[in-house]
Design an enzyme around this catalytic site. Structure first.
Site, PDB file in Angstrom:
ATOM      1  N   THR A   1       0.870  -1.188   0.000  1.00 57.47           N
ATOM      2  CA  THR A   1       0.000   0.000   0.000  1.00 57.47           C
ATOM      3  C   THR A   1       0.899   1.227   0.000  1.00 57.47           C
ATOM      4  O   THR A   1       1.971   1.215   0.598  1.00 57.47           O
ATOM      5  CB  THR A   1      -0.869  -0.014   1.286  1.00 57.47           C
ATOM      6  OG1 THR A   1      -1.782  -1.089   1.192  1.00 57.47           O
ATOM      7  CG2 THR A   1      -1.614   1.290   1.495  1.00 57.47           C
TER       8      THR A   1
ATOM      9  N   ARG B   1     -14.985  -6.605   0.356  1.00 57.82           N
ATOM     10  CA  ARG B   1     -14.239  -6.146   1.535  1.00 57.82           C
ATOM     11  C   ARG B   1     -13.536  -4.810   1.254  1.00 57.82           C
ATOM     12  O   ARG B   1     -12.901  -4.612   0.224  1.00 57.82           O
ATOM     13  CB  ARG B   1     -13.214  -7.206   1.917  1.00 57.82           C
ATOM     14  CG  ARG B   1     -12.358  -6.861   3.134  1.00 57.82           C
ATOM     15  CD  ARG B   1     -11.041  -6.225   2.753  1.00 57.82           C
ATOM     16  NE  ARG B   1     -10.206  -5.950   3.923  1.00 57.82           N
ATOM     17  CZ  ARG B   1      -9.101  -5.212   3.884  1.00 57.82           C
ATOM     18  NH1 ARG B   1      -8.689  -4.689   2.742  1.00 57.82           N
ATOM     19  NH2 ARG B   1      -8.401  -4.992   4.970  1.00 57.82           N
TER      20      ARG B   1
ATOM     21  N   GLY C   1     -10.875  -2.036   3.178  1.00 55.17           N
ATOM     22  CA  GLY C   1      -9.980  -1.851   4.323  1.00 55.17           C
ATOM     23  C   GLY C   1     -10.014  -0.430   4.852  1.00 55.17           C
ATOM     24  O   GLY C   1     -10.988   0.309   4.652  1.00 55.17           O
ATOM     25  N   ASP C   2      -8.953  -0.057   5.525  1.00 56.60           N
ATOM     26  CA  ASP C   2      -8.884   1.274   6.146  1.00 56.60           C
ATOM     27  C   ASP C   2      -8.449   2.369   5.184  1.00 56.60           C
ATOM     28  O   ASP C   2      -8.717   3.549   5.425  1.00 56.60           O
ATOM     29  CB  ASP C   2      -7.877   1.232   7.307  1.00 56.60           C
ATOM     30  CG  ASP C   2      -6.478   0.859   6.812  1.00 56.60           C
ATOM     31  OD1 ASP C   2      -6.361  -0.109   6.023  1.00 56.60           O
ATOM     32  OD2 ASP C   2      -5.504   1.532   7.178  1.00 56.60           O
TER      33      ASP C   2
ATOM     34  N   THR D   1      -0.814   1.956   6.894  1.00 54.11           N
ATOM     35  CA  THR D   1      -0.734   0.724   6.112  1.00 54.11           C
ATOM     36  C   THR D   1      -0.669  -0.466   7.065  1.00 54.11           C
ATOM     37  O   THR D   1      -0.058  -0.377   8.127  1.00 54.11           O
ATOM     38  CB  THR D   1       0.488   0.712   5.177  1.00 54.11           C
ATOM     39  OG1 THR D   1       0.557  -0.569   4.536  1.00 54.11           O
ATOM     40  CG2 THR D   1       1.799   0.967   5.921  1.00 54.11           C
ATOM     41  N   GLY D   2      -1.333  -1.550   6.683  1.00 53.67           N
ATOM     42  CA  GLY D   2      -1.339  -2.725   7.540  1.00 53.67           C
ATOM     43  C   GLY D   2      -2.693  -3.406   7.494  1.00 53.67           C
ATOM     44  O   GLY D   2      -3.458  -3.211   6.550  1.00 53.67           O
TER      45      GLY D   2
ATOM     46  N   GLY E   1      -6.058  -3.629   7.730  1.00 56.85           N
ATOM     47  CA  GLY E   1      -7.020  -2.536   7.732  1.00 56.85           C
ATOM     48  C   GLY E   1      -8.126  -2.625   8.761  1.00 56.85           C
ATOM     49  O   GLY E   1      -8.541  -1.611   9.324  1.00 56.85           O
TER      50      GLY E   1
END
Ligand code: ASP
Length: 367
Positions: free
Chosen positions: A200, A228, A230-231, A251-252, A254
């Site tokens: 990301t 889905r 994510g963040d 990043t990670g 989410g």
């Protein structure tokens, strides 16, 4: 424009009161800073070939140089982060734009968001499938629509109507991402169980006018299903910017960043701590016989010491870890600081400031 730029007695008070020499460094009026990331994860030396290591560093350096050039020339934080993220999206090494990971159905669903800290305007897109540079679509949502977040087919349609460059599925495809989704299919594991999402991209900056901006772009997680999200496209979770406190890109994993509202949480803690420390310093100002202070410390005359900012970011990332989340963030502050915090073995990252400092790193043991 409100800019935390003056060096006034209050800063000296801050330095005395909190033993921080760094907080007493004078700001230049034309100071700027930028930080970028290209994903966090199990980035360990033995897992990355020297060639890949060099390729990633070159890409991060090029992106950082582009953002720095814009900021140095007096360009806005918004322009700098947009240009920086476009370069990273176009690079197949990262999980954004070209090189984005595949969904379970072997499609690409891209997420991106962008925020302007000067007016809190923001734009985000989730699950888009045909825009070459999703960060430009997020920016178009911010600038040219009455909305903050668009998704799926509607967002794809808005992209075409905005005249943004379109891409066909083969544009995003890379052999590595194909291999990864085939692996996920073979092992029948869920998106959350694999370590294939890294890459990301994001950027945060403060420009010479004191305006801040943040942006994030991703393909999400390999093997994601059911739409889905994510963040990364969630304002307050993966991206946030507010001139008074900070600009953040995450990043990670989410899901955990959404639960903690990581980006907004860090900015809010910085602002709250800033006010508290300023009040503590104000309390040290001599008073006259009636108890009236000899002078008042205005917010623009005071900087939160860098170590306090770092601690806030580290505390939130530690809390992320406590609920099972892995990943990291980059930050920029109104006081010229640009930095990172992460709980993974590594994070592709870089930062540059107007005082000439510039660095890129990958592993946790690098600066
Ligand atoms: N945060 C992204 C997501 O959950 C993935 C990543 O940053 O690695 O979609």
């Amino acid at each position: 424009m409100f800019k935390f730029s003056s060096i006034l007695p209050a800063l000296t008070f801050a330095a005395l009161a909190f033993g921080s020499s760094a907080s007493a460094q004078p700001f230049e009026d034309d100071s700027w800073s930028i930080a970028i990331h290209g994903g966090a994860g199990t980035l360990e030396r033995e897992k990355i070939t020297p060639e890949k290591d060099a390729e990633i560093r070159a890409a991060l350096n090029a992106a950082l140089a582009e953002g720095s050039k814009i900021l140095k020339a007096g360009g806005s934080a918004m322009e700098a982060i947009t240009a920086t993220i476009i370069l990273l999206e176009n690079d197949p090494n990262f999980n954004a734009g070209k090189g984005a990971v595949y969904t379970w159905d072997k499609t690409n669903e891209l997420d991106a968001s962008i925020m302007d800290g000067s007016d809190l305007s923001a734009g985000a897109v989730a699950g888009v499938t045909a825009t070459k540079n999703p960060i430009l679509l997020a920016r178009a949502v911010k600038d040219n629509s009455p909305h903050v977040m668009l998704s799926g087919k509607g967002a794809d349609q808005f992209s075409r109507e905005q005249g943004l460059e379109q891409a066909t599925p083969d544009y995003y495809a890379t052999p590595l991402r194909l291999k990864q989704i085939e692996d996920v299919h073979a092992k029948e594991v869920s998106a959350a169980d694999v370590d294939y999402k890294f890459g990301t991209v994001g950027a945060v900056a403060m420009d010479s006018k004191g305006n801040m901006a943040a942006g994030t772009s991703t393909g999400g997680m390999t093997g994601k299903r059911w739409g889905r999200i994510g963040d990364s496209p969630v304002i307050g979770a993966g991206t946030y910017a507010r001139n008074r406190s900070c600009a953040i890109s995450a990043t990670g994993a989410g899901e955990y960043f959404i639960r903690l509202g990581v980006a907004h949480e860090i900015c809010t803690r910085i602002w709250t701590r800033f006010l508290a420390v300023r009040d503590e310093v104000q309390a040290t100002v001599p008073t006259d016989k009636d108890g009236v202070p000899e002078y008042y410390i205005h917010a623009s005359e005071f900087a939160l010491p860098p170590e306090e900012v770092q601690k806030i970011a580290d505390d939130v990332i530690a809390e992320l870890g406590e609920i099972g989340g892995t990943g990291g963030i980059i930050f920029a502050t109104p006081w010229g600081q640009a930095g990172y915090s992460f709980n993974t073995p590594g994070m592709y990252r870089g930062r540059a400031t107007s005082d000439g400092a510039m660095s890129v790193s990958i592993y946790g043991d690098e600066e």
